[in-house]
Motif scaffolding. Structure first.
Motif, PDB file in Angstrom:
ATOM      1  N   VAL A   1       4.492   2.081   8.076  1.00 20.03           N
ATOM      2  CA  VAL A   1       3.189   1.405   8.080  1.00 20.03           C
ATOM      3  C   VAL A   1       2.857   1.082   6.629  1.00 20.03           C
ATOM      4  N   SER A   2       3.369  -0.042   6.181  1.00 17.35           N
ATOM      5  CA  SER A   2       3.318  -0.390   4.759  1.00 17.35           C
ATOM      6  C   SER A   2       1.928  -0.787   4.293  1.00 17.35           C
ATOM      7  N   TRP A   3       1.019  -1.045   5.215  1.00 20.16           N
ATOM      8  CA  TRP A   3      -0.326  -1.502   4.854  1.00 20.16           C
ATOM      9  C   TRP A   3      -1.317  -0.343   4.686  1.00 20.16           C
ATOM     10  N   GLU A   4      -0.804   0.900   4.685  1.00 21.90           N
ATOM     11  CA  GLU A   4      -1.634   2.075   4.418  1.00 21.90           C
ATOM     12  C   GLU A   4      -0.956   2.916   3.339  1.00 21.90           C
ATOM     13  N   VAL A   5      -1.736   3.434   2.396  1.00 22.07           N
ATOM     14  CA  VAL A   5      -1.128   4.168   1.276  1.00 22.07           C
ATOM     15  C   VAL A   5      -0.454   5.459   1.731  1.00 22.07           C
ATOM     16  N   ASP A   6      -0.942   6.026   2.818  1.00 27.20           N
ATOM     17  CA  ASP A   6      -0.313   7.215   3.384  1.00 27.20           C
ATOM     18  C   ASP A   6       0.153   6.901   4.802  1.00 27.20           C
ATOM     19  N   GLY A   7       0.691   5.717   4.972  1.00 28.20           N
ATOM     20  CA  GLY A   7       1.080   5.245   6.294  1.00 28.20           C
ATOM     21  C   GLY A   7       2.155   6.088   6.943  1.00 28.20           C
TER      22      GLY A   7
ATOM     23  N   ARG B   1      18.889  13.939   6.536  1.00 30.01           N
ATOM     24  CA  ARG B   1      18.055  12.920   5.910  1.00 30.01           C
ATOM     25  C   ARG B   1      16.629  12.802   6.441  1.00 30.01           C
ATOM     26  N   GLN B   2      16.281  13.536   7.459  1.00 33.63           N
ATOM     27  CA  GLN B   2      14.995  13.329   8.107  1.00 33.63           C
ATOM     28  C   GLN B   2      13.790  13.638   7.218  1.00 33.63           C
ATOM     29  N   GLU B   3      13.976  14.408   6.172  1.00 35.43           N
ATOM     30  CA  GLU B   3      12.869  14.725   5.274  1.00 35.43           C
ATOM     31  C   GLU B   3      12.791  13.761   4.085  1.00 35.43           C
ATOM     32  N   THR B   4      13.714  12.818   4.001  1.00 37.91           N
ATOM     33  CA  THR B   4      13.738  11.870   2.885  1.00 37.91           C
ATOM     34  C   THR B   4      12.890  10.661   3.223  1.00 37.91           C
ATOM     35  N   GLY B   5      11.955  10.328   2.340  1.00 36.95           N
ATOM     36  CA  GLY B   5      11.062   9.205   2.575  1.00 36.95           C
ATOM     37  C   GLY B   5      11.689   7.865   2.224  1.00 36.95           C
ATOM     38  N   PRO B   6      11.045   6.772   2.625  1.00 37.93           N
ATOM     39  CA  PRO B   6      11.613   5.431   2.437  1.00 37.93           C
ATOM     40  C   PRO B   6      11.704   4.968   0.994  1.00 37.93           C
ATOM     41  N   PHE B   7      11.023   5.675   0.067  1.00 36.95           N
ATOM     42  CA  PHE B   7      11.135   5.319  -1.340  1.00 36.95           C
ATOM     43  C   PHE B   7      11.492   6.522  -2.197  1.00 36.95           C
ATOM     44  N   ASP B   8      12.030   7.549  -1.550  1.00 32.96           N
ATOM     45  CA  ASP B   8      12.486   8.718  -2.299  1.00 32.96           C
ATOM     46  C   ASP B   8      13.766   8.376  -3.065  1.00 32.96           C
TER      47      ASP B   8
ATOM     48  N   ASP C   1       0.815  -1.212   0.000  1.00 35.40           N
ATOM     49  CA  ASP C   1       0.000   0.000   0.000  1.00 35.40           C
ATOM     50  C   ASP C   1       0.852   1.267   0.000  1.00 35.40           C
ATOM     51  N   TYR C   2       1.795   1.346   0.948  1.00 36.07           N
ATOM     52  CA  TYR C   2       2.595   2.567   1.027  1.00 36.07           C
ATOM     53  C   TYR C   2       3.472   2.729  -0.210  1.00 36.07           C
ATOM     54  N   LEU C   3       4.048   1.644  -0.676  1.00 41.40           N
ATOM     55  CA  LEU C   3       4.875   1.719  -1.881  1.00 41.40           C
ATOM     56  C   LEU C   3       4.041   2.163  -3.075  1.00 41.40           C
ATOM     57  N   ALA C   4       2.812   1.662  -3.172  1.00 35.60           N
ATOM     58  CA  ALA C   4       1.920   2.094  -4.252  1.00 35.60           C
ATOM     59  C   ALA C   4       1.617   3.590  -4.125  1.00 35.60           C
ATOM     60  N   GLY C   5       1.364   4.034  -2.903  1.00 33.36           N
ATOM     61  CA  GLY C   5       1.138   5.462  -2.691  1.00 33.36           C
ATOM     62  C   GLY C   5       2.349   6.285  -3.080  1.00 33.36           C
ATOM     63  N   ALA C   6       3.539   5.769  -2.779  1.00 35.85           N
ATOM     64  CA  ALA C   6       4.770   6.477  -3.142  1.00 35.85           C
ATOM     65  C   ALA C   6       4.908   6.588  -4.654  1.00 35.85           C
ATOM     66  N   LEU C   7       4.485   5.570  -5.380  1.00 36.44           N
ATOM     67  CA  LEU C   7       4.512   5.650  -6.839  1.00 36.44           C
ATOM     68  C   LEU C   7       3.674   6.821  -7.339  1.00 36.44           C
ATOM     69  N   THR C   8       2.502   7.021  -6.735  1.00 35.53           N
ATOM     70  CA  THR C   8       1.642   8.129  -7.184  1.00 35.53           C
ATOM     71  C   THR C   8       2.262   9.478  -6.871  1.00 35.53           C
ATOM     72  N   ARG C   9       3.166   9.508  -5.893  1.00 37.62           N
ATOM     73  CA  ARG C   9       3.813  10.765  -5.507  1.00 37.62           C
ATOM     74  C   ARG C   9       5.135  10.983  -6.228  1.00 37.62           C
ATOM     75  N   ALA C  10       5.518  10.071  -7.093  1.00 39.68           N
ATOM     76  CA  ALA C  10       6.836  10.141  -7.742  1.00 39.68           C
ATOM     77  C   ALA C  10       6.945  11.312  -8.707  1.00 39.68           C
ATOM     78  N   GLY C  11       5.818  11.718  -9.295  1.00 41.33           N
ATOM     79  CA  GLY C  11       5.863  12.850 -10.219  1.00 41.33           C
ATOM     80  C   GLY C  11       5.277  12.511 -11.570  1.00 41.33           C
ATOM     81  N   SER C  12       5.993  12.830 -12.631  1.00 38.55           N
ATOM     82  CA  SER C  12       5.529  12.626 -14.001  1.00 38.55           C
ATOM     83  C   SER C  12       5.481  11.135 -14.336  1.00 38.55           C
ATOM     84  N   PRO C  13       4.841  10.778 -15.460  1.00 35.89           N
ATOM     85  CA  PRO C  13       4.886   9.370 -15.882  1.00 35.89           C
ATOM     86  C   PRO C  13       6.305   8.836 -15.987  1.00 35.89           C
ATOM     87  N   ARG C  14       7.210   9.645 -16.520  1.00 35.62           N
ATOM     88  CA  ARG C  14       8.607   9.201 -16.631  1.00 35.62           C
ATOM     89  C   ARG C  14       9.209   8.952 -15.257  1.00 35.62           C
TER      90      ARG C  14
END
Length: 250
Positions: free
Chosen positions: A215-221, A146-153, A86-99
């Motif tokens: 909290v990987s089981w929530e999209v905005d965990g 590094r405190q502002e860097t997310g786990p999939f940034d 869930d969280y990884l999927a949410g991170a994908l939506t926050r990645a930016g452009s399609p590229r």
């Protein structure tokens, strides 16, 4: 031109097929969520997150990403237990452009290949990545920066690639901790056993205690690094009488 509704259904059908493959091929398919036993399905993640991606190209990149990441876990971590994406999927939506979504996907898939069972590193689970233990340890090394860097940034994913190369170099030298494994061996540099039964017991206990960094089981965990999660995991293994690991790196 395909309508938005038809496009969503096409994507849903595709992810439904991938979902069936995952459920059929995964050795174990569980969630760490306190409210459900099995993970949010890929089609359900699509339905939940599609409104965040009004651009059809971004939505297609997102669906491609979910597909490729799930298939990569199947291929590279066949013993994986907890499949909360869930969280990884949410991170994908926050990645930016399609590229940028595609670049993030490519990096994640490459890391899975580089750390997985068919690589020289030969780790068993993707848990340390998806649950944030690797990220938490990295942030603590330089919290101010590094405190502002997310786990999939991107910055952290680049660090993992660098760390991968460092570990490969240690293995090439037959390092005391990261030695060369025999064919079929699984790497475990931790002090406690990570056999499947113990891995499940340990991480379910950590989840109940609130000792999972992401909290990987929530999209905005919630993502937290302040606690000593690594030490908490070792302490929990001891309190649960999980045995010491089989000595693989002696």
């Amino acid at each position: 031109m395909i309508s938005p509704t038809a496009a969503i259904q096409k994507h849903r059908d595709r992810l439904s097929y991938v979902q069936l493959r995952v459920e059929d091929k995964a050795q174990t398919y569980l969630s760490l969520s306190p409210t459900r036993e099995t993970p949010t399905t890929l089609p359900a993640l699509l339905d939940l997150l599609a409104p965040r991606l009004p651009d059809p190209d971004a939505l297609e990149a997102f669906v491609d990403g979910l597909d490729e990441i799930a298939e990569s876990i199947l291929a590279n971590f066949p013993d994986n237990i907890f499949w909360d994406l869930d969280y990884l999927a949410g991170a994908l939506t926050r990645a930016g452009s399609p590229r940028q979504i595609r670049l993030m996907t490519a990096m994640v898939v490459d890391l899975q290949r580089g750390f997985g069972r068919h690589s020289i590193l030969a780790f068993r689970y993707v848990h340390d990545f998806t649950l944030g233990f690797d990220w938490c340890r990295w942030v603590k090394e330089d919290v101010q920066v590094r405190q502002e860097t997310g786990p999939f940034d991107w910055v952290f994913l680049l660090y993992l690639q660098k760390r991968r190369r460092e570990l490969e170099a240690l293995i090439a030298e037959n390092d005391e901790k990261y030695r060369q494994l025999k064919p079929g061996e699984i790497r475990n540099p931790f002090v406690f056993s990570r056999e499947p039964d113990e891995e499940r017991l340990l991480h379910e206990a950590l989840s109940q205690a609130g000792d999972i960094p992401v909290v990987s089981w929530e999209v905005d965990g919630l993502c937290q690094f302040e606690k000593r999660y690594g030490e908490a995991r070792v302490a929990a293994a001891q309190s649960l009488n999980i045995p010491s690991r089989v000595v693989q790196n002696a």
